[in-house]
Scaffold this motif. Sequence first.
Motif, short mmCIF file in Angstrom:
data_model
loop_
_atom_site.label_atom_id
_atom_site.label_comp_id
_atom_site.label_asym_id
_atom_site.label_seq_id
_atom_site.Cartn_x
_atom_site.Cartn_y
_atom_site.Cartn_z
N HIS A 13 0.83 -1.21 0.00
CA HIS A 13 0.00 0.00 0.00
C HIS A 13 0.86 1.25 0.00
N ARG A 14 0.29 2.32 -0.51
CA ARG A 14 0.96 3.62 -0.48
C ARG A 14 0.51 4.38 0.76
N TYR A 15 1.45 5.11 1.34
CA TYR A 15 1.19 5.92 2.53
C TYR A 15 1.57 7.36 2.22
N ARG A 16 0.89 8.31 2.86
CA ARG A 16 1.19 9.73 2.65
C ARG A 16 0.91 10.49 3.94
N THR A 17 1.51 11.64 4.05
CA THR A 17 1.26 12.47 5.23
C THR A 17 -0.18 12.97 5.21
N ASN A 18 -0.72 13.14 6.40
CA ASN A 18 -2.08 13.66 6.57
C ASN A 18 -2.02 15.18 6.40
N SER A 19 -2.83 15.71 5.50
CA SER A 19 -2.81 17.15 5.24
C SER A 19 -3.31 17.98 6.42
N ASP A 20 -3.81 17.33 7.46
CA ASP A 20 -4.20 18.04 8.69
C ASP A 20 -2.99 18.38 9.56
N PHE A 21 -1.80 17.99 9.11
CA PHE A 21 -0.55 18.30 9.81
C PHE A 21 0.37 19.04 8.84
#
Length: 104
Positions: A13-21
């Motif tokens: 799976h791909r992971y990404r930073t949460n745009s809420d941070f």
Amino acid sequence: MPDKKLTDRNDPHRYRTNSDFILRKISGEAVLVPTGDSVFGNSMISVNETFTYLWELFSEPVTIPEALAKAKEDYEDPSGEMEAQILQFIAECVHYGMILKEEE
């Protein structure tokens, strides 16, 4: 809440930073600022250079094997502990909602 156990190094799976941070530099110090509803409230989180590197690595969706390969390309690992530490970083960030798993 998800288990904080070490993440599977072969997870496709791909992971990404949460745009809420949002990662910001304030007076030369890197801080992570939660902008949404999180367990951190409205506090700023002081982060180190390693956190900053990994956070920026996950700013675009990336798989765990890709992230590990990039880190090994950019940094030496004489102690052989880098992979386990990165997996722990991912697991903890996922646990706290700072990094999100992309849905297929």
